[in-house]
Design an enzyme around this catalytic site. Structure first.
Site, mmCIF file in Angstrom:
data_model
loop_
_atom_site.group_PDB
_atom_site.id
_atom_site.type_symbol
_atom_site.label_atom_id
_atom_site.label_comp_id
_atom_site.label_asym_id
_atom_site.label_seq_id
_atom_site.Cartn_x
_atom_site.Cartn_y
_atom_site.Cartn_z
ATOM 1 N N ASP A 252 0.812 -1.213 0.000
ATOM 2 C CA ASP A 252 0.000 0.000 0.000
ATOM 3 C C ASP A 252 0.849 1.269 0.000
ATOM 4 O O ASP A 252 0.430 2.327 0.466
ATOM 5 C CB ASP A 252 -0.950 0.007 1.197
ATOM 6 C CG ASP A 252 -0.204 -0.071 2.530
ATOM 7 O OD1 ASP A 252 1.017 -0.295 2.506
ATOM 8 O OD2 ASP A 252 -0.855 0.092 3.578
ATOM 9 N N HIS B 33 24.621 2.048 -18.543
ATOM 10 C CA HIS B 33 23.537 2.414 -17.636
ATOM 11 C C HIS B 33 23.691 1.684 -16.297
ATOM 12 O O HIS B 33 22.728 1.164 -15.744
ATOM 13 C CB HIS B 33 22.180 2.112 -18.274
ATOM 14 C CG HIS B 33 21.848 3.019 -19.419
ATOM 15 N ND1 HIS B 33 20.859 2.751 -20.337
ATOM 16 C CD2 HIS B 33 22.394 4.206 -19.800
ATOM 17 C CE1 HIS B 33 20.808 3.725 -21.227
ATOM 18 N NE2 HIS B 33 21.728 4.616 -20.928
ATOM 19 N N ASP C 144 27.340 10.033 -13.845
ATOM 20 C CA ASP C 144 26.347 10.598 -14.760
ATOM 21 C C ASP C 144 25.119 10.886 -13.906
ATOM 22 O O ASP C 144 24.391 9.964 -13.515
ATOM 23 C CB ASP C 144 26.041 9.595 -15.867
ATOM 24 C CG ASP C 144 25.154 10.173 -16.964
ATOM 25 O OD1 ASP C 144 24.418 11.127 -16.692
ATOM 26 O OD2 ASP C 144 25.200 9.645 -18.098
ATOM 27 N N ASP D 228 21.547 16.959 -17.089
ATOM 28 C CA ASP D 228 22.136 15.654 -17.426
ATOM 29 C C ASP D 228 23.633 15.869 -17.643
ATOM 30 O O ASP D 228 24.069 16.221 -18.735
ATOM 31 C CB ASP D 228 21.462 15.106 -18.683
ATOM 32 C CG ASP D 228 21.950 13.715 -19.064
ATOM 33 O OD1 ASP D 228 22.742 13.128 -18.296
ATOM 34 O OD2 ASP D 228 21.541 13.212 -20.126
ATOM 35 N N HIS E 93 28.176 4.913 -28.042
ATOM 36 C CA HIS E 93 26.837 5.503 -27.981
ATOM 37 C C HIS E 93 26.822 6.772 -28.833
ATOM 38 O O HIS E 93 27.838 7.171 -29.411
ATOM 39 C CB HIS E 93 26.442 5.814 -26.531
ATOM 40 C CG HIS E 93 27.429 6.651 -25.784
ATOM 41 N ND1 HIS E 93 27.644 7.987 -26.040
ATOM 42 C CD2 HIS E 93 28.291 6.324 -24.780
ATOM 43 C CE1 HIS E 93 28.565 8.452 -25.224
ATOM 44 N NE2 HIS E 93 28.993 7.462 -24.447
ATOM 45 N N HIS F 146 21.722 14.183 -27.186
ATOM 46 C CA HIS F 146 20.272 14.059 -27.321
ATOM 47 C C HIS F 146 19.619 15.343 -26.829
ATOM 48 O O HIS F 146 20.229 16.148 -26.123
ATOM 49 C CB HIS F 146 19.751 12.852 -26.516
ATOM 50 C CG HIS F 146 20.178 12.859 -25.069
ATOM 51 N ND1 HIS F 146 19.547 13.624 -24.103
ATOM 52 C CD2 HIS F 146 21.184 12.205 -24.423
ATOM 53 C CE1 HIS F 146 20.143 13.425 -22.933
ATOM 54 N NE2 HIS F 146 21.144 12.572 -23.094
ATOM 55 N N HIS G 92 15.964 12.288 -21.897
ATOM 56 C CA HIS G 92 16.019 12.095 -23.346
ATOM 57 C C HIS G 92 14.726 12.706 -23.877
ATOM 58 O O HIS G 92 13.700 12.038 -23.992
ATOM 59 C CB HIS G 92 16.150 10.612 -23.694
ATOM 60 C CG HIS G 92 17.450 10.023 -23.248
ATOM 61 N ND1 HIS G 92 17.592 9.337 -22.060
ATOM 62 C CD2 HIS G 92 18.689 10.057 -23.797
ATOM 63 C CE1 HIS G 92 18.848 8.953 -21.913
ATOM 64 N NE2 HIS G 92 19.538 9.385 -22.951
ATOM 65 N N GLU H 200 28.128 14.526 -25.301
ATOM 66 C CA GLU H 200 28.705 13.566 -24.364
ATOM 67 C C GLU H 200 29.558 12.485 -25.045
ATOM 68 O O GLU H 200 29.188 11.316 -25.062
ATOM 69 C CB GLU H 200 27.609 12.908 -23.546
ATOM 70 C CG GLU H 200 26.434 12.369 -24.369
ATOM 71 C CD GLU H 200 25.377 11.715 -23.502
ATOM 72 O OE1 GLU H 200 25.720 10.832 -22.695
ATOM 73 O OE2 GLU H 200 24.193 12.086 -23.631
ATOM 74 N N TYR I 56 35.375 3.739 -24.004
ATOM 75 C CA TYR I 56 35.128 2.633 -23.081
ATOM 76 C C TYR I 56 35.985 1.438 -23.489
ATOM 77 O O TYR I 56 35.813 0.879 -24.581
ATOM 78 C CB TYR I 56 33.639 2.254 -23.105
ATOM 79 C CG TYR I 56 32.748 3.452 -22.885
ATOM 80 C CD1 TYR I 56 32.388 3.865 -21.608
ATOM 81 C CD2 TYR I 56 32.301 4.206 -23.973
ATOM 82 C CE1 TYR I 56 31.601 4.984 -21.407
ATOM 83 C CE2 TYR I 56 31.505 5.327 -23.786
ATOM 84 C CZ TYR I 56 31.159 5.715 -22.502
ATOM 85 O OH TYR I 56 30.384 6.832 -22.315
ATOM 86 N N ARG J 210 33.476 9.353 -19.811
ATOM 87 C CA ARG J 210 32.463 10.135 -20.522
ATOM 88 C C ARG J 210 32.451 11.536 -19.911
ATOM 89 O O ARG J 210 32.587 11.696 -18.691
ATOM 90 C CB ARG J 210 31.082 9.493 -20.399
ATOM 91 C CG ARG J 210 29.988 10.247 -21.147
ATOM 92 C CD ARG J 210 28.710 9.419 -21.350
ATOM 93 N NE ARG J 210 28.016 9.058 -20.118
ATOM 94 C CZ ARG J 210 28.012 7.840 -19.575
ATOM 95 N NH1 ARG J 210 28.696 6.851 -20.158
ATOM 96 N NH2 ARG J 210 27.357 7.591 -18.462
ATOM 97 N N GLU K 115 30.032 15.054 -20.214
ATOM 98 C CA GLU K 115 28.753 15.484 -20.774
ATOM 99 C C GLU K 115 28.355 16.855 -20.236
ATOM 100 O O GLU K 115 28.311 17.074 -19.027
ATOM 101 C CB GLU K 115 27.676 14.464 -20.409
ATOM 102 C CG GLU K 115 26.279 14.805 -20.893
ATOM 103 C CD GLU K 115 25.274 13.732 -20.495
ATOM 104 O OE1 GLU K 115 24.216 13.664 -21.153
ATOM 105 O OE2 GLU K 115 25.533 12.983 -19.536
#
Length: 443
Positions: A41, A244, A261, A272, A351, A355, A362, A387, A391, A409, A411
């Site tokens: 609940d 991710h 990130d 972001d 990647h 975006h 996104h 970004e 890797y 990375r 960004e």
């Protein structure tokens, strides 16, 4: 740092802009989000449907917006009725009377009146607009009302004969940000940039990733961004090679990098930002070489942003820098032009370059894909991320050992302006010198 939300005039203007694009004698329907059960609940913290939020500013679940195009157009809100018992347990409700006056709808009604009123408004309209792919229960509710109107044909009442998916109309509106939206996104970036700097200041070997995540959330919330815009990625060492990664449960190892990130959400708008830095505060030489390569690719791509340029063109710029750098480091081997033609750097840059950004991380908006290239020319008021990354997993036996287990990375969030661009990510350190200086000061 806590700022007010957008003025109601902003939402009134948006509704009118949407109505202006509707077909004559048509009706449009948008549904608010619903509360989602987490366990038994208890519910997850409520997150409003972003199209509904964009058009209304109304942040309660289960509400419904109707807009009618006849004459100058009208807007109607249906919301939960005032209920003292429910409000004691679950919080205050706005109610229809206050919703109409405060949010400047032409009329507002209790949610229980929706089917009757919507069926009445639907009669003799030529088109029904809604975003296809909505919750099935909501769609069934619309179809039930539509069927009822069709059943009134003997009384001379006609039903819409065109059902139109209006998602693209809203997407295009959301893609170009107003001055008020930009002000909020700038503030979200300042808050989020400060959180990244705090993470650098607090980082130590043998802490856990989730402890750094806690520092980020603390910094977001204390400046008014109570919620993260998305699940924060706090990835030490080889975990950074999982794009991710959100487990955030591993210890931080001396000598490795930490990729974060993370961005806060302010009044529904997302930041972001990604930063990568050494857990002990000092880059090793291989880390430094790869990091500077990614930063150079980002800097060159950002420098080219202006109206008329496309994301596909920026991706070419970044790939040129990364290919040249990887070739110089011996990670790629061969002829530069051939490697570029073969998109060889994509083995390590796995990647896209960026975006759209806005109410969603996104964010919505057409990229105009042609030949797998994002070919939509930039316009003033668009906001996007840039970004680039590299890797190299720990098990990449085809490269020298010194490169293995490194994921990087960087960004930033960029606003396209009339004359070029503005980097909204102003206070999240990203040069090697800045990062090492900040982290050294905390030892």
């Amino acid at each position: 740092m806590i700022n007010c939300a957008l003025p109601n005039s902003e939402f009134v203007t948006r509704r009118q802009q949407f109505i202006d694009q509707m077909a004559d004698n048509s009706i449009a329907v948008f549904f608010a989000g619903k509360e989602v059960t987490r366990s038994n609940d208890t519910e997850y913290l409520f997150c409003q449907d972003k199209n509904f939020l964009y058009l209304t500013g109304f942040n309660e679940p289960e509400a419904i917006l109707i807009m009618v195009k006849s004459g100058d157009g009208q807007s109607f809100l249906f919301c939960r009725e005032k209920d003292p018992f429910q409000e004691v347990w679950h919080g205050k409700r706005v109610g229809a009377e206050k919703a109409q006056s405060h949010y400047a709808f032409d009329q507002a009604f209790n949610l229980a009146d929706f089917k009757e009123k919507f069926t009445e408004l639907l009669g003799n309209k030529e088109q029904l607009w809604f975003c296809h792919g909505i919750d099935k229960a909501n769609e069934q509710q619309l179809m039930s009302c539509l069927a009822k109107v069709k059943g009134q044909s003997r009384q001379g009442i006609t039903a819409p004969n065109i059902i139109f998916d209006c998602q693209e109309v809203v997407n295009e509106m959301r893609l170009i940000k107003s001055a008020a939206e930009i002000a909020i996104m700038k503030q979200a970036n300042v808050i989020s940039g400060g959180a990244h700097q705090r993470a650098m200041e607090k980082c130590r070997p043998e802490l856990y990733e989730f402890q750094i995540e806690a520092e980020l959330l603390h910094e977001f919330a204390r400046h008014g961004a109570r919620h993260a815009a998305y699940n924060s990625i706090v990835a030490g060492g080889d975990n950074a090679n999982i794009l991710h990664y959100t487990e955030n449960d591993q210890p931080l190892v001396d000598g490795e990098l930490l990729l974060i990130d993370a961005g806060g959400e302010l009044h529904g708008y997302a930041a972001d930002i990604t930063r990568t830095f050494p857990i002990n505060g000092i880059f090793t030489e291989p880390q430094k070489q790869l990091y500077q390569l990614v930063l150079s690719a980002q800097d060159k791509a950002i420098a080219a942003i202006k109206p008329g340029v496309t994301l596909g063109e920026l991706n070419d710029i970044a790939c040129e820098v990364l290919t040249q750098g990887l070739l110089a480091l011996g990670i790629l081997i061969g002829d530069y032009q051939q490697l570029l033609n073969d998109k060889a750097c994509k083995k390590y840059f796995i990647h896209g370059l960026g975006h759209w950004l806005g109410l969603d991380v996104h964010d919505v908006g057409d990229y105009q894909m042609k030949n797998k290239r994002q070919s939509r020319p930039f316009q003033s008021g668009m906001v996007l991320t840039i970004e680039p990354g590299l890797y190299i997993p720990a098990d990449a036996i085809d490269v020298e050992e010194k490169w293995r287990g490194i994921g990087i990375r960087i960004e930033d969030n960029i606003l396209v302006t009339d004359l070029g661009h503005e980097n909204l990510t102003v206070n999240a350190p990203k040069s090697i010198k800045e990062i090492e200086s900040i982290m050294a000061a905390q030892k």
